[in-house]
Design an enzyme around this catalytic site. Structure first.
Site, PDB file in Angstrom:
ATOM      1  N   SER A  44       0.807  -1.221   0.000  1.00  0.00           N
ATOM      2  CA  SER A  44       0.000   0.000   0.000  1.00  0.00           C
ATOM      3  C   SER A  44       0.837   1.267   0.000  1.00  0.00           C
ATOM      4  O   SER A  44       0.361   2.333  -0.405  1.00  0.00           O
ATOM      5  CB  SER A  44      -0.931   0.010   1.211  1.00  0.00           C
ATOM      6  OG  SER A  44      -0.211  -0.012   2.429  1.00  0.00           O
ATOM      7  N   ASP A 317      -2.225   8.838   7.949  1.00  0.00           N
ATOM      8  CA  ASP A 317      -3.149   8.029   8.733  1.00  0.00           C
ATOM      9  C   ASP A 317      -2.348   7.154   9.692  1.00  0.00           C
ATOM     10  O   ASP A 317      -1.178   7.442   9.965  1.00  0.00           O
ATOM     11  CB  ASP A 317      -4.088   7.209   7.834  1.00  0.00           C
ATOM     12  CG  ASP A 317      -3.345   6.199   6.952  1.00  0.00           C
ATOM     13  OD1 ASP A 317      -2.174   5.880   7.244  1.00  0.00           O
ATOM     14  OD2 ASP A 317      -3.938   5.721   5.964  1.00  0.00           O
ATOM     15  N   HIS A 320       0.449   5.284   7.161  1.00  0.00           N
ATOM     16  CA  HIS A 320       1.038   5.824   5.934  1.00  0.00           C
ATOM     17  C   HIS A 320       1.436   7.292   6.103  1.00  0.00           C
ATOM     18  O   HIS A 320       0.665   8.085   6.649  1.00  0.00           O
ATOM     19  CB  HIS A 320       0.044   5.712   4.772  1.00  0.00           C
ATOM     20  CG  HIS A 320      -0.444   4.326   4.537  1.00  0.00           C
ATOM     21  ND1 HIS A 320      -1.597   3.828   5.099  1.00  0.00           N
ATOM     22  CD2 HIS A 320       0.080   3.312   3.807  1.00  0.00           C
ATOM     23  CE1 HIS A 320      -1.783   2.575   4.728  1.00  0.00           C
ATOM     24  NE2 HIS A 320      -0.772   2.234   3.950  1.00  0.00           N
TER      25      HIS A 320
END
Length: 348
Positions: A44, A317, A320
């Site tokens: 991700s 977040d 990340h």
């Protein structure tokens, strides 16, 4: 036991581009080298929107994600703006940002080279089969000679380990009971070694391998394991350093096996830790929480609103970084390792 998915546990961003939309590389390349494409294998952290087209609950194609991307549109990037795959392409003068390959609006010129990707496939073996399919497709578009050149001269970036530890190990009690960290790392290295050999056999010659950041300093891990003070969880940081050392040794062992290739381990841990420990030096104010929600645990569907001062935050977040932090890390890595990526040594 079925082989672990070393690179693609939840997300599947395989991104390629050779569209030279930027006139010159931002970073100076040694020996007047050219890099026709950037190939990114990862999770991700480097996903530019592949999660929009696969079956997963881990999506971010909704606000406030992407609030600072082009037009403020959520694209599936796990950040407020660009992610490392975009910055790699931009800094190397290839493209200002990388679109996801599965975007149905892409034309041939948008993903030459590109990759065929099946959303339901998880194993490393199957990911390599997709790469083979892509190469076959590219040969039909560009011919054998041009295809060989593109694969040989491209920078292949491999971002590994994050999901394998955060999800497959730390959050999977049965696995952590079955393996301690050294034996689990050995298992991952065995699959990674085979993966490197397969990449080489498919024609890749410039391979950059990126290890783990300080996992214990992610806002989510601070909240879950950092005590009342939400301190960095040192055990996870120690595990990350151990994995990185083994990964560095594994990469070094393959250099002698493939003398015509440049295979480099790029250690992002020190740069990332420095930003977290001394955020003011880089223009940040907050490094222990994310901008999204309370900043303590939210990510993906739990991220429903964001702070108004994102430039002050290292993290977007719970897991990340922000676009600003990503940009700083990528530039530092390229400044330190670009010569190794191109010609296999620090001075060339």
């Amino acid at each position: 036991m079925k082989p672990l998915s070393l690179l693609f546990t939840v997300f599947f961003p395989l991104l390629l581009s050779c569209n030279n939309n930027i006139a010159n590389a931002v970073i100076k390349l040694p020996r007047n080298a050219t890099i026709p494409a950037v190939v990114v294998f990862g999770d991700s952290v480097v996903d530019t929107g592949m999660n929009n087209y696969i079956i997963t609950i881990a999506k971010c194609n909704f606000p406030p994600y992407g609030q600072d991307f082009l037009g403020g549109k959520p694209t599936g990037r796990f950040s407020n703006g660009k992610v490392p795959a975009d910055f790699l392409a931009e800094e190397l003068g290839i493209k200002s940002y990388l679109p996801p390959y599965l975007d149905p609006s892409l034309q041939d010129e948008d993903f030459l080279p590109g990759l065929i990707l099946r959303p339901s496939v998880f194993s490393l073996t199957d990911q390599l089969e997709m790469f083979k399919e892509y190469i076959a497709k590219l040969k039909k578009i560009a011919g054998d000679e041009r295809t060989s050149y593109i694969i040989r001269e491209s920078l292949v970036a491999v971002v590994i380990g994050n999901n394998d530890f955060l999800i497959n190990y730390f959050m999977t009690p049965l696995r952590s009971l079955q393996y301690d960290v050294p034996s689990y790392t050995d298992l991952l290295m065995s699959y990674f070694s085979t993966f490197l050999q397969d990449l080489y056999q498919l024609g890749a010659r410039r391979i950059a391998v990126f290890g783990l950041p300080p996992l214990g300093c992610l806002p989510l891990e601070r909240t879950l394991r950092g005590g009342l003070g939400r301190n960095c969880f040192e055990e996870y940081n120690e595990n990350a350093r151990f994995f990185n050392n083994r990964l560095s040794d594994e990469v070094a062992s393959h250099k002698s096996q493939f003398p015509d290739a440049t295979i480099t381990f790029a250690d992002i841990y020190p740069a990332f830790l420095d930003i977290i420990q001394t955020p003011q030096k880089y223009g940040f104010k907050i490094a222990d929480r994310g901008c999204c929600g309370t900043g303590t645990i939210e990510l993906a569907i739990l991220c429903t609103f964001a702070c108004s001062n994102v430039e002050d935050y290292v993290f977007w977040d719970g897991a990340h970084p922000t676009e600003k932090a990503y940009g700083i890390i990528v530039r530092r890595v390229l400044d330190e390792y670009i010569n190794n990526f191109i010609c296999g040594k620090s001075s060339c």
